[in-house]
Design a protein around this motif. Structure first.
Motif, mmCIF file in Angstrom:
data_model
loop_
_atom_site.group_PDB
_atom_site.id
_atom_site.type_symbol
_atom_site.label_atom_id
_atom_site.label_comp_id
_atom_site.label_asym_id
_atom_site.label_seq_id
_atom_site.Cartn_x
_atom_site.Cartn_y
_atom_site.Cartn_z
ATOM 1 N N THR A 111 -12.725 -3.201 -3.907
ATOM 2 C CA THR A 111 -14.077 -2.702 -3.621
ATOM 3 C C THR A 111 -14.066 -1.562 -2.614
ATOM 4 O O THR A 111 -15.117 -1.114 -2.167
ATOM 5 C CB THR A 111 -14.988 -3.831 -3.094
ATOM 6 O OG1 THR A 111 -14.479 -4.317 -1.843
ATOM 7 C CG2 THR A 111 -15.081 -4.973 -4.093
ATOM 8 N N GLY A 112 -12.840 -1.097 -2.239
ATOM 9 C CA GLY A 112 -12.733 0.032 -1.332
ATOM 10 C C GLY A 112 -12.965 -0.306 0.121
ATOM 11 O O GLY A 112 -13.397 0.549 0.900
ATOM 12 N N ARG A 113 -12.648 -1.537 0.524
ATOM 13 C CA ARG A 113 -12.910 -1.981 1.889
ATOM 14 C C ARG A 113 -11.672 -2.593 2.526
ATOM 15 O O ARG A 113 -10.820 -3.140 1.830
ATOM 16 C CB ARG A 113 -14.036 -3.029 1.906
ATOM 17 C CG ARG A 113 -15.412 -2.502 1.504
ATOM 18 C CD ARG A 113 -16.340 -3.667 1.190
ATOM 19 N NE ARG A 113 -17.728 -3.257 1.030
ATOM 20 C CZ ARG A 113 -18.231 -2.764 -0.101
ATOM 21 N NH1 ARG A 113 -17.444 -2.626 -1.169
ATOM 22 N NH2 ARG A 113 -19.506 -2.411 -0.177
ATOM 23 N N SER A 114 -11.620 -2.529 3.842
ATOM 24 C CA SER A 114 -10.639 -3.321 4.571
ATOM 25 C C SER A 114 -11.069 -4.775 4.458
ATOM 26 O O SER A 114 -12.223 -5.084 4.106
ATOM 27 C CB SER A 114 -10.592 -2.905 6.041
ATOM 28 O OG SER A 114 -11.810 -3.249 6.686
ATOM 29 N N LEU A 115 -10.150 -5.701 4.769
ATOM 30 C CA LEU A 115 -10.486 -7.117 4.687
ATOM 31 C C LEU A 115 -11.635 -7.464 5.623
ATOM 32 O O LEU A 115 -12.560 -8.209 5.248
ATOM 33 C CB LEU A 115 -9.258 -7.961 5.008
ATOM 34 C CG LEU A 115 -9.436 -9.489 4.944
ATOM 35 C CD1 LEU A 115 -9.932 -9.925 3.577
ATOM 36 C CD2 LEU A 115 -8.126 -10.183 5.289
ATOM 37 N N ALA A 116 -11.611 -6.917 6.841
ATOM 38 C CA ALA A 116 -12.667 -7.210 7.810
ATOM 39 C C ALA A 116 -14.018 -6.689 7.332
ATOM 40 O O ALA A 116 -15.044 -7.384 7.427
ATOM 41 C CB ALA A 116 -12.311 -6.599 9.167
ATOM 42 N N ALA A 117 -14.031 -5.466 6.781
ATOM 43 C CA ALA A 117 -15.285 -4.885 6.290
ATOM 44 C C ALA A 117 -15.805 -5.662 5.080
ATOM 45 O O ALA A 117 -17.017 -5.870 4.930
ATOM 46 C CB ALA A 117 -15.072 -3.424 5.926
ATOM 47 N N PHE A 118 -14.877 -6.103 4.222
ATOM 48 C CA PHE A 118 -15.265 -6.879 3.048
ATOM 49 C C PHE A 118 -15.949 -8.178 3.471
ATOM 50 O O PHE A 118 -17.018 -8.531 2.960
ATOM 51 C CB PHE A 118 -14.024 -7.181 2.209
ATOM 52 C CG PHE A 118 -14.278 -8.046 1.008
ATOM 53 C CD1 PHE A 118 -14.782 -7.504 -0.167
ATOM 54 C CD2 PHE A 118 -14.010 -9.410 1.042
ATOM 55 C CE1 PHE A 118 -15.011 -8.298 -1.279
ATOM 56 C CE2 PHE A 118 -14.230 -10.215 -0.066
ATOM 57 C CZ PHE A 118 -14.736 -9.651 -1.227
ATOM 58 N N LYS A 119 -15.333 -8.908 4.414
ATOM 59 C CA LYS A 119 -15.912 -10.173 4.863
ATOM 60 C C LYS A 119 -17.270 -9.959 5.512
ATOM 61 O O LYS A 119 -18.205 -10.754 5.320
ATOM 62 C CB LYS A 119 -14.954 -10.863 5.829
ATOM 63 C CG LYS A 119 -13.698 -11.410 5.179
ATOM 64 C CD LYS A 119 -12.788 -12.090 6.192
ATOM 65 C CE LYS A 119 -11.564 -12.713 5.529
ATOM 66 N NZ LYS A 119 -10.669 -13.360 6.526
#
Length: 274
Positions: free
Chosen positions: A196-204
């Motif tokens: 989805t084009g996100r870091s893991l932290a941004a995704f969460k």
């Protein structure tokens, strides 16, 4: 693609099946070239459904999820050769040959490659290596074969330059729409984040805002609700759906279902039947 034999680790793979098989797969980081030796291959993603038969080639774009169906034909087993077009090698080719993406590629993410004499000859040149794994194929030869594949792809379809040499990071996409379409894929949360084009932290963080729960919890709930729907309304057997819904085993599916709904999937199915 899962469980192929590695002819060159990470570069060239060989797949062989004698029975029909379906696999949910994640294509991450690298473009992939699939050469169909025999049998029938179908790739279905959220955007496309593509099939190919003996002698055909498919270029699969990176950063996708899809389902592959491998079907032997009546007169032959299922065989494929899979070549990973790794980004570090593509970057090296771009530098050495002064190639670059002129504009961002906007075409279909998966492309059937039209056959020609050059590609047919390349196809035939790879077969002895994958059919004789006891004859060690050095990494140097493997890299030459991958380079040859890239050269011939560009000769056949020059517009693939923008496809192969686009090294930009995946842009952020609609997380809610993506997860509702792909929740049934059994991949780590970190891979969902990357897709989805996100870091893991941004995704969460974004996930919590949209769904008001953590990704793992939501995935479990969504898969179980879909299982209940398939059993109740489509009369699907538990053993036929658990893998398609992202559960690793039937026992894990059964215990999770019982914890959620108070009955095992089989008991629930029997209740509906009566």
């Amino acid at each position: 693609m899962t469980n192929p034999s590695e002819i060159i680790p990470g570069l060239i793979f060989y797949g062989y099946n004698s029975t029909t098989r379906k696999e949910k797969v994640g294509f991450l980081s690298h473009h992939t070239l699939v050469l169909q030796v025999s049998g029938h291959f179908t790739l279905e993603t959220a955007e496309q459904k593509i099939s190919m038969n003996k002698g055909e080639m498919l270029l699969i774009g990176k950063n996708q999820l899809g389902q592959i169906t491998k079907t032997p034909q009546s007169d032959a087993h299922y065989e494929t050769i899979v070549i990973s077009l790794q980004e570090d090698l593509l970057r090296k080719i771009a530098l050495e040959e002064h190639r670059e993406s002129q504009e961002k590629y906007t075409g279909p993410p998966n492309i059937l490659i039209p056959a020609n004499e050059f590609l047919k000859s390349f196809f035939q040149s790879v077969l002895p290596y994958v059919r004789n794994p006891e004859e060690a194929l050095t990494k140097e030869i493997g890299l030459l074969k991958v380079r040859e594949a890239v050269t011939l792809l560009l000769h056949t379809m020059p517009r693939l330059s923008n496809f192969l040499f686009d090294f930009s990071e995946p842009h952020k996409i609609d997380l809610e729409k993506f997860m509702l379409s792909h929740f049934h894929y059994n991949i780590p949360v970190a891979e969902f984040a990357g897709l989805t084009g996100r870091s893991l932290a941004a995704f969460k963080r974004d996930f919590q805002k949209i769904f008001a729960m953590a990704p793992r919890q939501w995935l479990q709930e969504k898969r179980l609700m879909e299982a209940k729907n398939l059993i109740e309304n489509r009369h699907q057997k538990p053993s036929a759906i658990y893998l398609d819904l992202g559960f690793e085993s039937l026992s894990h599916f059964s215990s999770s279902f019982k914890k959620k709904f108070g009955k095992t999937p089989s008991d629930w199915s029997s209740r509906i039947a009566h």
